[in-house]
Design an enzyme around this catalytic site. Structure first.
Site, PDB file in Angstrom:
ATOM      1  N   HIS A   7       1.062  -1.272   0.287  1.00 16.42           N
ATOM      2  CA  HIS A   7       0.314  -0.055  -0.192  1.00 16.42           C
ATOM      3  C   HIS A   7       1.207   1.028  -0.045  1.00 16.42           C
ATOM      4  O   HIS A   7       1.629   1.453   0.352  1.00 16.42           O
ATOM      5  CB  HIS A   7      -1.136  -0.140   1.050  1.00 16.42           C
ATOM      6  CG  HIS A   7      -0.297   0.060   2.295  1.00 16.42           C
ATOM      7  ND1 HIS A   7       0.001  -0.793   3.010  1.00 16.42           N
ATOM      8  CD2 HIS A   7       0.002   1.028   2.902  1.00 16.42           C
ATOM      9  CE1 HIS A   7       0.259  -0.911   3.947  1.00 16.42           C
ATOM     10  NE2 HIS A   7       0.379   0.373   4.468  1.00 16.42           N
ATOM     11  N   HIS A  79       4.065   7.064   3.514  1.00 16.48           N
ATOM     12  CA  HIS A  79       5.081   5.964   3.166  1.00 16.48           C
ATOM     13  C   HIS A  79       4.071   5.181   2.207  1.00 16.48           C
ATOM     14  O   HIS A  79       2.872   5.491   1.814  1.00 16.48           O
ATOM     15  CB  HIS A  79       4.913   5.095   4.804  1.00 16.48           C
ATOM     16  CG  HIS A  79       3.958   4.788   4.997  1.00 16.48           C
ATOM     17  ND1 HIS A  79       2.871   5.239   6.364  1.00 16.48           N
ATOM     18  CD2 HIS A  79       3.430   3.579   5.268  1.00 16.48           C
ATOM     19  CE1 HIS A  79       2.226   4.596   6.456  1.00 16.48           C
ATOM     20  NE2 HIS A  79       2.240   3.308   5.593  1.00 16.48           N
ATOM     21  N   GLU A 130       7.660   1.329   4.960  1.00 13.19           N
ATOM     22  CA  GLU A 130       7.362  -0.007   5.606  1.00 13.19           C
ATOM     23  C   GLU A 130       7.432  -1.348   4.833  1.00 13.19           C
ATOM     24  O   GLU A 130       8.148  -1.449   3.826  1.00 13.19           O
ATOM     25  CB  GLU A 130       5.984   0.451   6.161  1.00 13.19           C
ATOM     26  CG  GLU A 130       4.862  -0.165   6.880  1.00 13.19           C
ATOM     27  CD  GLU A 130       3.522  -0.486   6.657  1.00 13.19           C
ATOM     28  OE1 GLU A 130       2.514   0.273   6.390  1.00 13.19           O
ATOM     29  OE2 GLU A 130       2.855  -0.946   8.421  1.00 13.19           O
TER      30      GLU A 130
HETATM   31 CO    CO Z   1       0.720   1.327   6.240  1.00 11.86          CO
END
Ligand code: CO
Length: 134
Positions: A7, A79, A130
């Site tokens: 994502h 992010h 991430e």
């Molecule tokens: Co995230």
């Protein structure tokens, strides 16, 4: 080592407005908002064919993304999350390559109930990364 893009997270100042523009102008499939108080966010998931977009609104006084919104009052990309097969192994490799893991360095349970770590944006082209266990 990194696998699929999982994502991209975007911090928003006005969640209703963000939902409306993604749903009405971009024709995206937008979920109902979900509160994740342990992460200090209200999140809306947008399902794409190959990844998700997460619209994040800070909730609570100590939300980790409240500061981001102070610096970026219109919101912005926060992010990118990549999937990894083995998070512990990925973490070791990152550290051995001089990348800094944020926080205690220990994996935490992320917004999808899976272990995650975050890597310092200064080590990765100015982008907070991430890594999520598949
Ligand atoms: Co995230």
């Amino acid at each position: 080592m990194i696998g699929n893009l999982n994502h991209i997270a975007i911090v928003v100042a006005d969640l209703d407005k963000a939902i409306a523009v993604y749903r009405d102008a971009l024709g995206a499939k937008v979920s109902v908002p979900v509160d994740l108080p342990e992460h200090g966010v209200r999140v809306v998931f947008i399902e794409l064919i190959n990844a998700k977009i997460e619209l994040l609104l800070p909730i609570g006084m100590d939300s980790p993304i409240a500061k981001f919104l102070e610096h970026n009052p219109d919101g912005g990309m926060h992010h990118i999350c990549y999937e990894v097969e083995d998070l512990i192994d990925a973490k070791k490799k990152c550290i051995s390559q001089g990348l800094r893991v944020l926080g205690s360095g220990e994996p935490k349970i992320g917004a999808h109930g899976k272990p995650v770590i975050f890597l310092h944006p200064k080590d990765l082209c100015g982008t907070l990364i991430e890594l999520e266990q598949v």
